[in-house]
Write an enzyme that holds these catalytic residues in place. Structure first.
Site, mmCIF file in Angstrom:
data_model
loop_
_atom_site.group_PDB
_atom_site.id
_atom_site.type_symbol
_atom_site.label_atom_id
_atom_site.label_comp_id
_atom_site.label_asym_id
_atom_site.label_seq_id
_atom_site.Cartn_x
_atom_site.Cartn_y
_atom_site.Cartn_z
ATOM 1 N N LYS A 109 -3.550 -10.905 -6.405
ATOM 2 C CA LYS A 109 -4.898 -11.195 -5.905
ATOM 3 C C LYS A 109 -5.951 -10.221 -6.456
ATOM 4 O O LYS A 109 -5.642 -9.063 -6.733
ATOM 5 C CB LYS A 109 -4.911 -11.234 -4.371
ATOM 6 C CG LYS A 109 -4.890 -9.890 -3.690
ATOM 7 C CD LYS A 109 -5.400 -9.979 -2.245
ATOM 8 C CE LYS A 109 -5.673 -8.554 -1.781
ATOM 9 N NZ LYS A 109 -6.479 -8.349 -0.646
ATOM 10 N N LYS A 128 -10.533 -5.136 -4.590
ATOM 11 C CA LYS A 128 -11.621 -4.211 -4.905
ATOM 12 C C LYS A 128 -11.143 -2.798 -5.159
ATOM 13 O O LYS A 128 -11.869 -1.986 -5.683
ATOM 14 C CB LYS A 128 -12.693 -4.241 -3.824
ATOM 15 C CG LYS A 128 -12.262 -3.842 -2.431
ATOM 16 C CD LYS A 128 -13.504 -3.775 -1.556
ATOM 17 C CE LYS A 128 -13.395 -4.563 -0.275
ATOM 18 N NZ LYS A 128 -12.366 -4.052 0.627
ATOM 19 N N LYS A 156 0.837 -1.214 0.000
ATOM 20 C CA LYS A 156 0.000 0.000 0.000
ATOM 21 C C LYS A 156 0.862 1.251 0.000
ATOM 22 O O LYS A 156 0.453 2.289 -0.506
ATOM 23 C CB LYS A 156 -0.949 0.017 1.213
ATOM 24 C CG LYS A 156 -1.935 -1.115 1.238
ATOM 25 C CD LYS A 156 -3.275 -0.763 0.604
ATOM 26 C CE LYS A 156 -4.111 -2.011 0.454
ATOM 27 N NZ LYS A 156 -5.268 -1.930 -0.358
#
Ligand code: ATP
Ligand code: LTN
Length: 334
Positions: free
Chosen positions: A196, A199, A114
């Site tokens: 992965k 969203k 992130k």
């Protein structure tokens, strides 16, 4: 008090639910709800570690709650609530922050990833995110935490913090165990089957949302990246096909071996359209129920109001013990 074991889990409203969230986590929550005393939370405080438009965050928080219910989680059986409604989450986080080592937080892969994606907003919340997650779990004395396998490292931290606190003071927290599925604990992206399905990704063809239309779902699956081997095989050399077999298997309950046998000698075109069909069949009832619930906001309000009341009682009890043990003078009331 029930003598059932306790479950805690949550999803952050950083986007709408994907097929990855559903197959990796929420489908397991549905299966576990009868056997355990479950707390299913919409973790809005986690979401603001990356920038959120306030109006979208509000909307999505409610939508995620509705999607939990639509996916089969029964508000009568489970405690369903919104994280920011129970202030003990933030309060326990402060105590646990003061017992967390920078070195260990620095090794968290989700933080590293992130940070790369949010170089312009590298905030302290992103760094201590796993401590807030540990607080979520430990406040409810959860025995089990059903999550996708990307959360293993965070669960380890929650266990370490529970043990550290118990050793430094006295037994206070249950040390939680992770619960992941054998198949489907990591659903991969349709466009990039080596990472992965997420969203908050930029490419909408990479993920399927629970509330995508049947047409969009079919289109995305048909466009999924595969290979030129033309064999429906569950193999690491064919990550795209392996992922589609996983999805098929999780949606239908059919074993990987039986799917391989069924599609022996069958082309990818036919296989993909069958995957799209089983996904759409499985998701349609969820989509319909979601529509119905979103037109019934009073009911959703009732669910999260009752949920917060029930959660608050349990969380306060744990927090009181923690405050006392660390040496804070208990507050007096007239
Ligand atoms: P973001 O993309 O914003 O980081 P996310 O889609 O990874 O979010 P979370 O809210 O972080 O979703 O995760 C909710 C739950 O869904 C967690 O238990 C997580 O492990 C699980 N999960 C998320 N993505 C997948 C996936 N691709 N496969 C399996 N499980 C997943
Ligand atoms: N960190 C998780 C979401 C999450 C969670 C939790 C999961 C926040 N708190 C407590 C289980 C239990 C994520 O990023 N997927």
């Amino acid at each position: 008090m029930s003598d059932k074991k306790v479950i805690f889990s949550g999803v952050k409203p950083s986007g709408d639910l994907t097929l990855g969230n559903y197959l990796g986590a929420i489908k397991n929550w549905v299966d576990l709800q009868d056997e355990y005393d479950c707390y299913y939370c919409v973790v809005d405080m986690h979401a603001i570690t990356v920038h959120q438009e306030p109006k979208d965050l509000r909307k999505r928080t409610l939508e995620i709650l509705a999607q939990y219910i639509a996916a089969g989680i029964d508000p009568e059986k489970n405690t369903m609530f919104i994280q920011s409604h129970v202030s003990a989450h933030a309060e326990l986080t402060w105590v646990l922050n003061s017992m967390s080592y920078m070195g260990q937080l620095n090794r968290m892969t989700q933080f590293k990833e992130k940070s790369k994606d949010n170089a312009d907003n590298l905030n302290a919340g992103l760094f201590t995110y796993p401590v807030l997650m540990a607080s979520d779990i430990l406040l409810y004395q959860a025995d089990l935490v059903p999550v996708g396998d990307d959360q293993k490292q965070h669960l380890e931290l929650a266990r370490d913090l529970a043990e550290r606190f118990n050793n430094r003071y006295s037994p206070t927290f249950v040390v939680p165990e992770i619960y992941t599925s054998k198949v489907g604990s990591r659903i991969m992206g349709l466009q990039d089957p080596t990472s992965k399905m997420s969203k908050s990704g930029d490419n909408e063809n990479d993920y399927i949302l629970l509330i995508d239309s049947p047409k969009a779902t079919e289109k995305k699956i048909k466009r999924a990246v595969t290979d030129s081997l033309n064999k429906v095989r569950y193999s690491d050399d064919q990550p795209g096909i392996k992922n589609l077999i996983t999805i098929y298997s999780k949606m239908t309950g059919e074993s990987v071996e039986s799917i391989e046998a069924k599609y022996e000698g069958v082309g990818y075109g036919k296989f993909k359209s069958d995957v799209a069909e089983v996904v759409n069949e499985g998701l349609q009832p969820i989509r319909d129920e979601f529509e119905r619930l979103m037109n019934n906001k009073d009911y959703l309000e009732d669910v999260y109001m009752n949920g917060a009341n029930a959660a608050e009682r349990v969380a306060r009890k744990t927090l009181r013990k923690v405050y006392k043990k660390v040496g804070f003078i208990p507050r007096k009331f007239k």
